[in-house]
Motif scaffolding. Structure first.
Motif, short mmCIF file in Angstrom:
data_model
loop_
_atom_site.label_atom_id
_atom_site.label_comp_id
_atom_site.label_asym_id
_atom_site.label_seq_id
_atom_site.Cartn_x
_atom_site.Cartn_y
_atom_site.Cartn_z
N GLY A 163 32.72 43.45 22.51
CA GLY A 163 31.16 43.16 22.82
C GLY A 163 30.88 43.48 24.41
O GLY A 163 31.45 44.14 24.94
N ALA A 164 29.90 42.59 24.61
CA ALA A 164 29.34 42.75 26.23
C ALA A 164 30.40 42.54 27.27
O ALA A 164 30.44 42.84 28.44
N VAL A 165 31.45 41.79 26.77
CA VAL A 165 32.56 41.31 27.84
C VAL A 165 33.23 42.65 28.33
O VAL A 165 33.56 42.73 29.54
N VAL A 166 33.24 43.85 27.49
CA VAL A 166 33.80 44.99 28.17
C VAL A 166 33.13 45.36 29.39
O VAL A 166 33.63 45.87 30.35
N ALA A 167 31.97 45.65 29.18
CA ALA A 167 31.05 46.23 30.34
C ALA A 167 31.29 45.45 31.70
O ALA A 167 31.49 46.05 32.64
N GLN A 168 31.25 43.95 31.45
CA GLN A 168 31.18 43.25 32.42
C GLN A 168 32.61 43.11 33.14
O GLN A 168 32.89 43.07 34.27
N LEU A 169 33.67 43.20 32.45
CA LEU A 169 35.07 43.20 32.73
C LEU A 169 35.41 44.47 33.65
O LEU A 169 35.95 44.36 34.70
N PHE A 170 34.80 45.35 33.35
CA PHE A 170 35.11 46.55 34.01
C PHE A 170 34.24 46.87 35.23
O PHE A 170 34.79 47.51 36.39
N GLU A 171 32.96 46.08 35.40
CA GLU A 171 32.48 46.08 36.66
C GLU A 171 33.26 45.22 37.45
O GLU A 171 33.16 45.51 38.78
N VAL A 172 33.73 44.15 37.25
CA VAL A 172 34.59 43.27 37.94
C VAL A 172 35.86 44.15 38.41
O VAL A 172 36.14 43.82 39.75
N ILE A 173 36.37 44.57 37.59
CA ILE A 173 37.61 45.46 37.91
C ILE A 173 37.37 46.50 39.00
O ILE A 173 37.90 46.66 40.05
N HIS A 174 35.99 47.38 39.02
CA HIS A 174 35.72 48.14 39.62
C HIS A 174 35.35 47.73 41.05
O HIS A 174 35.66 48.15 42.19
N LEU A 175 34.69 46.54 40.96
CA LEU A 175 34.54 45.91 42.40
C LEU A 175 35.82 45.34 43.00
O LEU A 175 36.01 45.43 44.30
N ALA A 176 36.60 44.88 42.24
CA ALA A 176 37.84 44.38 42.75
C ALA A 176 38.97 45.55 43.45
O ALA A 176 39.25 45.18 44.66
N PHE A 177 38.94 46.71 42.61
CA PHE A 177 39.74 47.80 43.34
C PHE A 177 38.89 48.44 44.63
O PHE A 177 39.54 48.77 45.43
N ALA A 178 37.69 48.26 44.56
CA ALA A 178 36.97 48.95 45.70
C ALA A 178 37.37 47.80 47.01
O ALA A 178 37.86 48.33 48.10
N HIS A 179 37.19 46.63 46.64
CA HIS A 179 37.84 45.78 48.02
C HIS A 179 39.29 45.85 48.31
O HIS A 179 39.71 45.95 49.47
N TYR A 180 39.94 46.08 47.30
CA TYR A 180 41.39 46.30 47.47
C TYR A 180 41.70 47.38 48.28
O TYR A 180 42.60 47.33 49.39
#
Length: 1523
Positions: A163-180
Motif C-alpha cells: 500500500g501507501a507504505v511503499v511510497a513513504q518508505l522510499f521517500e525516507v530512504i531518498h532523504l536518508a541517502f541524501a544526508h549520508y
C-alpha cells in the motif's frame, strides 16, 4: 485565562490523569495561543519522547492505541507549520538522541519481525526529522545513527511492505541517502569510509538496487512518482558505493592488492596489513547469508557489472589499464558460470544463463569501450595475462553453447572484436554451435547471430583469411551429423551477411574459396552421395554455399589480369565437367520408389549448381572479352537451329526431359532452378542475331510455356506464405511465391511468347492474389518478406503493365468475367431471357474481341445497324423492372473488383474491350439493390459513374456511340437515377449525396462534350435530350405546382444538374458556332429551350416553401450557368423568347437573378461553411456585375456587395483556409467591382482598409479586422488598377506600410500570431514593394521594411513555422534588392543585417542534432537554397556590394565555426559564400587572414582553400571557353 492553563505541565506528568486526557491536553497546548508555558514546544516534544522511551524500555505500560497516538502526536509536531516557523525564526528545538534511537529500533523491528504496527507514523516522524535541516543535524552529528538507519531502511524494503507504505518508505530512504552522501563527502578518513560502507551498507544497498532494477514495486498506485524516485534512489546507491569503496585515496590500496600480489613482490607481513578492498568486497558479495537464497545469484550478477563500472569510472586512465583488467577476473569469479569448468555446481537453466551472460556482455563491453585490452602491450609487457583470461572465457562459452540466448552470441562477437586469436583455436566449434547446428528461431536471437557471423566474416576479410574461415565452415558441414535436424545453412540472415562480405573480397580470395568448396564437394560428398540421404543434404548445403560465393564475386572485366581470367575459366570448366554433369547423371541413373527425399535433395543441389554455373558463365561472357565460355559466344552470331542455346553445354535433351519429369514431383528448389535455367536459355536466345527466325521463335515459345506451366499447379489456390527472396529458403511452402516472383520479374520477356491460354492463366493468378480488402493490404504491408499479394499488387501498379497489352486485356476480361458472374448470380429472371436482354454478361473472354470487332466493323459511317437496339432494350428494362438484384454481400464483392478496375488505365483500351467494359459498368449502375443502405448504394453508384467517366475520356470513347446514341445513354442513366433516388432515405444536404450529384454532373458533361467533339448528329442527340428532360415526370409535376416529397426533391436536383450541364456545354458551342460560320437556327433554338426549362425549374425552386432552395451549391451553380448562357445569347432573341413565355412563367429570369443576388448578399457569411456554395456565390456575383440591367435602382450594388464580402472576411467563424482557397474568385469579383464602381466607392474601400490596420484593433484583440484589411490589400494588389483609383491607392501606400510595421511589431510579441498575422503582413509587404517599384518614391518608406523584418523571430521556431516565415522574409528582401536599387545605395548595411539573420538561422536549424526527422531537414535545405540564391543576386550587383564582401565573409565564418552543419546544408551555404568570395579583392583576403580570431581563422583558411580548389578553378576553366 493564563492561570487556567498554567497547570498543564503538571497534569501531563501526573499519574492520576488518564492518557486520553493527557493527549487531549498536549494537543490543545500545542495548537492554542492561550496556553503559556516556558519553552512550551520543547516541553511538549520532550514529554511525548519520554513517554515513548519509557514504554519501549518497559518502564511504562501503555495500550497500543495510546502508543500509536503518541507517535502521531510527535509526527504532527514535526510536520507542523508552527514548528517550521519557529525554526525559521531562529528558535532552537533539541531532539534527544533517545528519540532517534527508538525510531531506528522500531524500523529494525519492522525489518526483522515483519510487523507493520505504527510503521506509517514512525516513518513519517523519520521523514519529518530528515526533511528539516535543523532537526536532521542529530543524524549528521551521530554518523553511526545514519548508517544504522540506512541499513535498517534497506532491510525494511526487502520485506516489500504494501500500500501507501511503499511510497513513504522510499521517500525516507531518498532523504536518508541524501544526508549520508553529504556526510560521506565530508569524511576525511578514506579507510573509515570504506569500512563503513562495506561493513554496513554494501550488502543492503546491493539488494535494494537489484529489487529496484527488476521493478519489484511496479504495481503500486503511485507508479509514475515511484519510477522517478526509484531512479533517484538507484543513483544515490551508486554514489554511496563510489564514495565509499572507490575513493581516489584508495587507488594505492587497489594497486598493492592487485598488481603487487600478481607480481609476488609483497611480503606476507605486509600482506596482512593491506586493506585488500577487492577481496573484502567480493567476500561480502559472495556471502550467501545477506539475502534470500533465490535472490543471491541475480543480485551477485547485477552487482558485478555495477562494481566494475564504478571501478572504471573512478580509476580508469591509460596508465591504469592493467589494474582495471585485474579487477575483471576477480569479479567474473563471483558468477556461477565461472565454476562450470570445474563442475562444482549443477547445470544452469536458460534464465540463469541469460542473466549471467548479460553481465558478461556488460563486462566485455566495458573492456572494449575503455580500450583496456591492448594486444601488443599485453603480449610484450604482461605475458598475455589478458589474452589467457579471454581465452578461458571463450572456451567456457564454446563448451557450454547457449544458442537460445542472444547475449551468448553477443559475448562471442565482442571476443572476436577484441582479438580473433581468442576464438581461432575453437573456430570449428564456434561455427558448429553458433551457426551450422544452432537452432535459432526467436527474432532477437537471429539478429544477434547475424551480427556475430557478420563480425566473423568481416574480421577474416580484413585479415585476408576468408579461405581459412571457409575451411572450418566446410569441415563442419561435411562432418558426420544428423543433417535433417539442422537448420538451413544459408537462411536469409547469414546469407545477407555472407553476401556483403564476399562483395568486398579480392578475386583471388574468392577463387581460393571457390576451389576449396569444389574440392570438398568432389572428395568428401560426391563419392558417397548415392542413396545416402545425409550426404544428399550435405550436398545441398555445399551447393548453397557455392552458389552464394559465385553469385557475389566481383565480375571479371577487360582490365582483369589474364592469369585470373584463365584460373576462373579453368574452375568453370572443372565445375561443369567434374561436378555439375556427374550430379545430373547420378540423379537420373538412380531410380526407385524409396528414393523420394534423396532425389529431391540431389535434384535441388544439382539444378542449383547448374543454374549458378549458367548465370555466372553468362555474366563472365558479357563482361570479359578474354573469357572463353564452353557455351560459345552470346551476341552477334546467327545460329542454326541445331546450335540454339541449350540449358547446359553438352547435356542432351533427353536428360533434361528425365529431369523435368523428376522435378515435377516436388515443389522444391530444384524445380525453381530448372525454371531459372529455361529463363536463362531464353535470354541467351534473344541475344542472338537470328532470334526472330521461325525456329528460334518456336524455341522461345516452348521455353516460355514451360516457365509458366512448371508452377501452374502450385498457384491454383490463394496461398498466404511469404518468401525472403533467398534461394536457400525455397521449399514446398515458399515455392509458389518464389515461382510467381520469377514470373513477375520477367513478364516483359515472357509475354510476347506466351499463348492466350497461358496469358489468361497469369491474369487469373494475378486477380486471385490481389489483396481485396484494406485489412489484407495492411497485413501484407507489415510483412517484410515477399508475398503473392505484394507481387500481384506491384504488377498491377507497374507502369509496364499497360505495355503488356495481352496481359492487360486478359486481366481486364478476368475482372469483367468475375463481375459478370456476380451480376448473373443476382438474376431475378430466367437465364435464357437474361442472356438475350444482357448478352455481354455471358460472353466469354475469348469471344469478346471477335464479337465486338465484327459488330463494330458492320456499322458503316452512316450507321447501317440501328443504334437504338441496345439502348431501347436497356431503357425498357430500367423503366419496367431490371432483371438483376444484388444484396449487400454481392455489392461488397463488386466494389472490391471495381477498386481493382480503378487502378487500371481504362483510357487506353482497344475499342472492343472499351465497349464491353462500358456496357458492363452501365449494367452495374442500372442494377437494383435489395436492402442496401443508402450510403453503400451511393458509394457503389459513384464508383460506377467515375469509372464510366474515366472510360469515356479514353481513346476509344467514340466506339460506344457506334452502338448507342449519346442521347439514349443520357436518357437511360437519368431514368435509372430518378427511379433509384426515389428510394433513398437521405437528406438533400448530406455530403455524400452532394458528392454523388457532382460525379453525375461530371459524367453527363463529359458525355455531351464528347458528342460535340466528334460532332455526331448534334441536332438529333441534343434534341432528344431536351425532349426527354422536358417530358420527364419530375419536370411535369414541378411545372404543375405539386408539392414534392424529399425523395422527389432529390430527383429534381438531378434534373436541375442535368439541365445545367446541358446549358453549360451547349452555350459556348453555339456561341463559337455563330462566330465561325453561317448560324444554324436549330441548335440556338435547342439552347433557348434548355435555358427556358432551366429557368422554369429554378423559378419553381425559388418559390416559398420549395425544399430544394436550401441546396445552395447545386442551385447557385445552376443559376450562375443560366446567367452566363443567358448573357451570351443575343438580347433580341432572349427578350423575344421571354415575352413569348410570359403567360406560362410567372417570374422572368431577371427576377430569379435578383432574388438570388439578394439572398447571396444576406447569406454570404453562412455560405462560407460550404466551399462549393461560396465559390458558386462569388461566381454569380461576378457575372451579376456584368449585367447592369439587373442591378437594383435604389441601392448601390458595389456598396452592398463590398459590405457583404467584408462581413465574410471579418467573421471569426470563417476559416483562413477557406478565404485562401476563394482568393482567385474574390480577385475576379473585385476586378468587376472596381470596373463598375466609382472613385467614391474606391475611397470607401481604402477607408475600410486603413480602419482595419488601425493599431487599436490589436489592442482590442480584434484580429479579424486586421486580417480582413490585409486580405483586402492583397485583393486590390491583384486587381488591375488604373487612373484615379491607382493614384488613390499609391497615395495611401506609405500610410499602409507604416501601419503594417506597427501591426507586425505588436503581432511578433505573441507566438500564436506568427503564422496567422505576421506571415500575411510579410506577403503584403513584398507585394507592395514589388508593384510599387516606380511609385514609392520616399526611401524612408522602403527602409521601414527592414525594421519590420528585424522584429520577426527566426530562432527557436517549429519546422512548420520556420518553413513558412523564412521564405516570406526572403521575398521581402528580394523585392527591395531587385525593385528599389536607389534605396539599396544607402541601405546596404540594413539589408545585410536582415539577410545575415536568415543565414545564421539556417546554420542554427541546419546543425547536426541527436534528434530530428528528415522532414525537418528538408525544410532547412529549402531555406538554404534560398540563401544561396540571394547570395547569387548580391554577387550580381558587384558594384554596390564589393566594399561589404569581406565583412559578409567574416560574419559567415564566425558563425559557421560554432556549429557542425549537415553536409547538404553546408554545401548549399558554401556555394553561396563562394560567390561573395568572388567579389573579394586580394587585400580583402589578406585583411581577413590577419583580423580574424585564431579559431575562426582556421575555418576561413579551410573555406578559402576549398574555394580555390572547387569553385575558382572551375570558374577559370569555364572562362577559357568563353568568347
Amino acid at each position: 485565562m493564563a492561570a487556567v492553563y498554567s497547570g498543564i505541565s503538571l497534569k501531563l506528568k501526573s499519574k492520576t490523569t488518564s492518557w486520553e486526557d493527557k493527549l487531549k491536553l498536549a494537543h490543545f497546548a500545542w495548537i492554542s495561543h492561550q496556553c503559556f508555558l516556558p519553552n512550551k514546544e520543547q516541553v511538549l516534544l520532550d514529554w511525548a519522547r519520554q513517554s515513548l522511551v519509557a514504554f519501549y524500555k518497559r518502564k511504562l505500560e501503555l495500550r497500543e492505541d495510546i502508543v500509536e497516538r503518541l507517535w502521531i502526536y510527535i509526527d504532527n509536531i514535526l510536520h507542523s507549520r508552527k514548528l517550521q516557523n519557529l525554526l525559521k525564526n531562529g528558535k532552537t528545538i533539541n531532539l534527544q538522541i533517545s528519540l532517534v534511537k527508538i525510531i531506528n529500533e522500531r524500523i529494525a523491528e519492522f525489518s526483522v519481525l515483519g510487523s507493520q504496527r505504527n510503521i506509517c507514523a514512525v516513518l513519517s516522524c523519520c521523514q519529518g526529522i530528515l526533511s528539516t535541516p535543523a532537526l536532521a543535524v542529530i543524524y549528521v552529528a551521530k554518523q553511526e545513527l545514519m548508517v544504522t538507519l540506512l541499513s535498517q531502511l534497506c532491510q525494511l524494503a526487502y520485506r516489500q511492505p504494501e500500500g501507501a507504505v511503499v511510497a513513504q518508505l522510499f521517500e525516507v530512504i531518498h532523504l536518508a541517502f541524501a544526508h549520508y552522501l553529504l556526510i560521506q563527502q565530508q569524511q576525511v578518513n578514506p579507510k573509515r569510509a570504506f569500512g563503513e560502507v562495506i561493513g554496513h551498507l554494501f550488502q543492503p544497498c546491493l539488494v535494494l538496487r537489484h529489487l529496484l532494477l527488476v521493478g519489484q514495486w511496479t504495481q503500486a498506485s503511485e507508479g509514475q512518482l515511484r519510477q522517478a524516485l526509484s531512479r533517484d534512489v538507484r543513483n544515490q546507491i551508486e554514489a554511496v558505493l563510489r564514495g565509499g569503496a572507490f575513493q581516489p585515496e584508495l587507488l594505492s590500496s587497489y594497486k598493492e592488492e592487485l598488481l603487487e600480489q600478481q607480481q609476488g613482490k609483497a611480503k606476507m607481513g605486509a600482506m596482512k596489513s593491506l586493506l585488500m578492498p577487492i577481496d573484502t568486497m567480493i567476500a561480502k558479495l559472495v556471502d550467501p547469508g545477506f539475502c534470500e537464497p533465490f535472490l543471491h545469484a541475480p543480485i551477485v550478477a547485477s552487482s558485478v557489472a555495477l562494481l566494475y563500472k564504478l571501478f572504471l569510472e573512478s580509476y580508469f586512465k591509460e596508465e591504469n589499464q592493467l589494474l582495471c583488467f585485474h579487477v575483471l577476473p576477480k569479479l567474473f569469479g563471483c558468477l556461477r558460470i565461472s565454476y562450470l569448468q570445474e563442475e562444482q555446481i549443477k547445470v544452469l537453466s536458460t534464465s540463469d544463463w541469460t542473466t549471467e551472460l548479460l553481465v558478461v556482455e556488460q563486462l566485455l563491453n566495458a573492456v572494449v569501450n575503455n580500450n583496456i585490452y591492448n594486444i601488443a602491450a599485453d603480449r610484450i609487457r604482461h605475458g598475455e595475462v589478458q589474452f589467457c583470461f579471454y581465452r578461458r572465457l571463450a572456451e567456457l562459452l564454446i563448451n557450454h553453447p547457449q544458442a537460445s540466448v542472444p547475449a551468448w552470441f553477443r559475448c562471442l562477437k565482442i571476443l572476436i572484436s577484441l582479438n580473433h586469436l581468442i576464438l581461432e583455436p575453437d573456430l570449428d566449434d564456434l561455427v558448429t554451435s553458433a551457426w551450422v547446428d544452432a537452432e535459432v528461431t526467436e527474432f532477437r536471437t537471429k539478429k544477434a547471430q547475424e551480427v556475430l557471423i557478420n563480425t566473423l566474416f568481416q574480421t577474416y576479410a580484413k585479415l585476408r583469411q576468408v579461405p581459412r574461415l571457409f575451411q572450418d565452415i566446410l569441415n563442419v558441414i561435411c562432418r558426420p551429423a544428423a543433417e535433417e535436424l539442422r537448420q538451413p545453412i544459408l537462411s536469409s540472415g547469414p546469407s545477407m551477411v555472407l553476401c556483403e562480405c564476399l562483395l568486398e573480397l579480392p578475386l583471388n580470395q574468392i577463387l581460393d574459396t571457390w576451389s576449396l568448396v569444389l574440392e570438398k564437394f568432389q572428395s568428401l560428398v560426391l563419392p558417397c552421395l548415392l542413396d545416402d540421404i545425409d550426404m544428399a543434404l550435405k550436398s545441398l548445403s555445399l551447393s548453397l554455399v557455392l552458389h552464394c560465393v559465385m553469385f557475389n564475386m566481383k565480375s571479371l572485366d577487360s582490365s582483369t589480369p589474364l592469369p585470373m581470367v584463365r584460373r576462373t575459366q579453368s574452375m568453370m570448366e572443372s565445375m561443369l565437367h567434374e561436378l555439375v554433369k556427374p550430379l545430373l547423371h547420378l540423379l537420373i541413373d538412380a531410380q526407385g520408389p524409396a528414393l523420394g527425399l534423396w532425389q529431391q535433395k540431389v535434384s535441388d543441389s544439382a539444378l542449383l549448381l547448374a543454374y549458378t554455373w549458367t548465370q555466372v558463365d553468362t555474366m563472365l561472357n558479357l563482361n570479359c572479352s578474354q573469357y572463353q565460355s564452353v557455351s560459345g559466344p552470346l551476341r552477334g552470331v546467327a545460329l542454326e537451329i541445331s546450335n540454339l542455346p541449350s540449358l547446359l553445354p553438352d547435356v542432351e535433351t533427353k536428360v533434361w526431359k528425365k529431369i523435368e519429369k523428376l522435378t515435377a514431383q516436388f515443389h522444391s528448389l530444384g524445380r525453381y532452378c530448372l525454371a531459372q535455367l529455361y529463363l536463362q536459355k531464353m535470354k541467351r536466345t534473344l541475344m542472338q542475331t537470328s532470334f526472330q527466325s521461325e525456329e528460334a521463335l518456336q524455341t522461345l515459345r516452348c521455353d516460355a510455356a514451360y516457365l509458366v506451366r512448371s508452377g501452374k499447379d502450385s498457384l491454383s489456390q490463394k496461398i498466404m506464405a511469404s518468401w525472403d527472396s533467398h534461394v536457400g529458403t525455397v521449399n514446398t511452402l515458399t515455392y509458389p511465391v518464389a515461382h510467381w516472383h520469377l514470373i513477375a520479374s520477367n513478364l516483359t520477356i515472357l509475354i510476347p511468347y506466351l499463348c492466350p491460354d497461358d496469358v489468361r492463366h497469369l491474369a487469373n493468378v494475378l486477380l486471385r492474389n490481389l489483396p481485396m480488402s484494406k485489412a489484407q493490404e495492411n497485413s501484407a504491408g507489415e510483412e517484410p518478406c515477399i508475398t503473392l499479394g505484394k507481387l500481384s499488387k506491384a504488377i498491377l501498379h507497374s507502369p509496364l503493365f499497360l505495355e503488356m497489352q495481352s496481359l492487360h486485356s486478359a486481366f481486364l476480361m478476368c475482372i469483367i468475367a468475375r463481375c459478370s458472374s456476380i451480376l448473373i448470380s443476382g438474376a431475378q429472371s430466367d437465364m435464357g431471357l437474361l442472356s438475350q436482354q444482357l448478352p455481354w454478361l455471358f460472353e466469354k473472354d475469348h469471344t469478346v474481341v471477335t464479337h465486338w470487332e465484327s459488330r463494330l466493323a458492320n456499322i458503316g459511317p452512316e450507321g447501317i445497324e440501328p443504334r437504338a437496339e441496345i439502348a431501347q432494350n436497356l431503357l425498357s428494362l430500367v423503366e419496367s423492372d431490371f432483371p438483376i438484384k444484388l444484396d449487400e454481400e454481392q455489392l461488397e464483392s463488386i466494389l472490391e473488383l471495381l477498386e481493382i478496375i480503378s487502378a487500371l488505365q481504362l483510357d487506353s483500351l482497344l475499342a472492343p474491350y472499351h465497349v464491353h467494359c462500358f456496357l458492363l459498368l452501365l449494367s452495374m449502375a442500372l442494377t437494383k439493390l435489395a436492402s442496401v443502405s443508402s450510403s453503400l448504394t451511393l458509394k457503389f453508384l459513384m464508383t460506377c459513374y467515375r469509372l464510366l467517366d474515366y472510360l469515356q475520356r479514353g481513346r476509344s470513347a467514340r466506339a460506344v456511340f457506334k452502338i448507342m446514341y449519346a442521347s439514349d445513354i443520357f436518357q437511360i442513366i437519368l431514368t435509372s437515377l430518378f427511379k433509384t433516388s426515389s428510394q433513398f432515405n437521405i437528406d438533400m444536404d448530406d455530403p455524400s449525396w452532394l458528392e454523388f450529384v457532382q460525379v453525375i454532373g461530371t459524367f453527363l458533361e463529359e458525355l455531351m462534350q464528347m458528342l460535340i467533339q466528334i460532332k455526331l448528329s448534334l441536332v438529333l442527340n441534343f434534341g432528344k435530350i431536351i425532349t426527354f428532360l422536358s417530358s420527364c415526370k419530375l419536370y411535369t409535376k414541378a411545372a404543375s405546382g405539386k408539392q414534392l416529397k424529399n425523395q422527389s426533391c432529390l430527383g429534381r436536383q438531378l434534373l436541375l444538374v442535368s439541365l445545367t450541364k446541358l446549358c453549360q456545354v451547349l452555350g459556348p458551342f453555339v456561341r463559337e458556332w455563330k462566330q465561325q460560320r453561317e448560324p444554324s437556327e436549330v441548335l440556338p433554338e435547342l439552347l433557348q429551350q434548355a435555358i427556358l426549362q432551366t429557368g422554369a425549374l429554378l423559378q419553381l425552386c425559388s418559390e416559398p416553401g420549395a425544399a430544394i432552395w436550401c441546396l445552395r451549391s447545386t442551385l447557385l451553380s445552376s443559376v450562375t450557368t443560366l446567367l452566363e448562357v443567358d448573357m451570351n445569347q443575343p438580347s433580341r432573341n432572349r427578350d423575344a423568347e421571354i415575352s413569348k413565355e410570359k403567360d406560362k412563367v410567372p417570374l422572368s429570369h431577371a427576377t430569379i437573378y435578383q432574388i438570388v443576388y439578394s439572398q447571396i448578399l444576406s447569406e454570404l457569411p453562412s455560405l462560407a461553411g460550404n466551399s462549393p456554395s461560396l465559390q458558386a456565390g462569388l461566381q454569380f456575383l461576378t457575372l451579376f456585375f456584368l449585367a447592369p440591367e439587373l442591378h437594383p435602382k435604389k441601392d448601390s450594388v458595389f456598396t452592398s456587395t463590398f459590405h457583404s464580402i467584408r462581413r465574410v472576411l471579418t467573421d471569426p467563424e470563417v476559416p483562413v483556409q477557406v478565404i485562401q482557397d476563394m482568393e482567385p474568385h474574390l480577385v475576379a469579383l473585385f476586378t468587376q467591382m472596381l470596373a463598375v464602381g466609382t472613385t467614391e466607392d474606391f475611397r470607401m474601400v481604402m477607408q475600410c482598409v486603413l480602419q482595419g490596420l488601425d493599431i487599436s484593433n490589436v489592442w482590442k484583440a480584434d484580429l479579424q479586422a486586421v486580417l480582413s484589411a490585409i486580405t483586402l490589400i492583397k485583393l486590390l494588389l491583384n486587381c488591375p488598377l488604373s487612373g484615379e483609383k491607382a493614384s488613390l491607392f499609391w497615395l495611401a501606400c506609405p500610410q499602409i506600410i507604416t501601419a503594417l510595421t506597427l501591426q507586425n511589431r505588436e503581432a511578433c510579441q505573441e507566438r500564436s500570431l506568427l503564422l496567422t498575422v505576421v506571415g500575411p503582413i510579410l506577403d503584403i509587404l513584398a507585394l507592395l514593394l514589388r508593384q510599387g517599384e516606380e511609385v514609392i518614391y520616399n526611401p524612408h518608406h522602403v527602409s521601414l521594411a527592414f525594421s519590420t523584418l528585424l522584429t520577426v523571430p527566426v530562432d527557436h521556431l517549429k519546422p512548420s513555422e520556420y518553413g513558412s516565415i523564412f521564405p516570406r522574409i526572403h521575398n521581402v528582401l528580394f523585392s527591395i534588392l531587385q525593385c528599389h536599387p536607389k534605396v539599396m545605395l544607402k541601405a546596404i548595411p540594413s539589408f545585410l543585417n536582415s539577410f545575415n539573420r536568415l543565414v545564421f538561422s539556417v546554420m542554427h536549424e541546419g546543425r547536426q542534432k541527436d534528434k530530428g526527422s528528415t522532414d525537418d531537414l528538408m525544410v532547412v535545405l529549402e531555406c538554404a537554397r534560398r540563401v544561396e540564391r540571394m547570395y547569387s543576386h548580391i554577387a550580381a550587383k558587384a558594384e554596390e556590394f564589393t566594399v561589404f564582401s569581406p565583412f559578409m565573409v567574416s560574419q559567415y565564418v564566425t558563425e559557421v565555426q560554432k556549429v557542425t552543419l549537415y553536409p547538404a546544408v553546408k554545401e548549399l551555404l558554401q556555394e553561396g559564400i563562394y560567390l561573395i568570395l568572388d567579389l573579394c579583392l586580394e587585400r580583402d583576403i589578406q585583411f581577413l587572414r590577419v583580423s580574424l580570431q585564431p579559431g575562426v581563422r582556421d575555418v576561413f583558411k579551410e573555406l578559402y582553400n576549398d574555394y580555390l580548389k572547387y569553385h575558382k578553378a572551375k570558374h577559370e576553366g569555364e572562362k577559357r571557353y568563353t568568347v
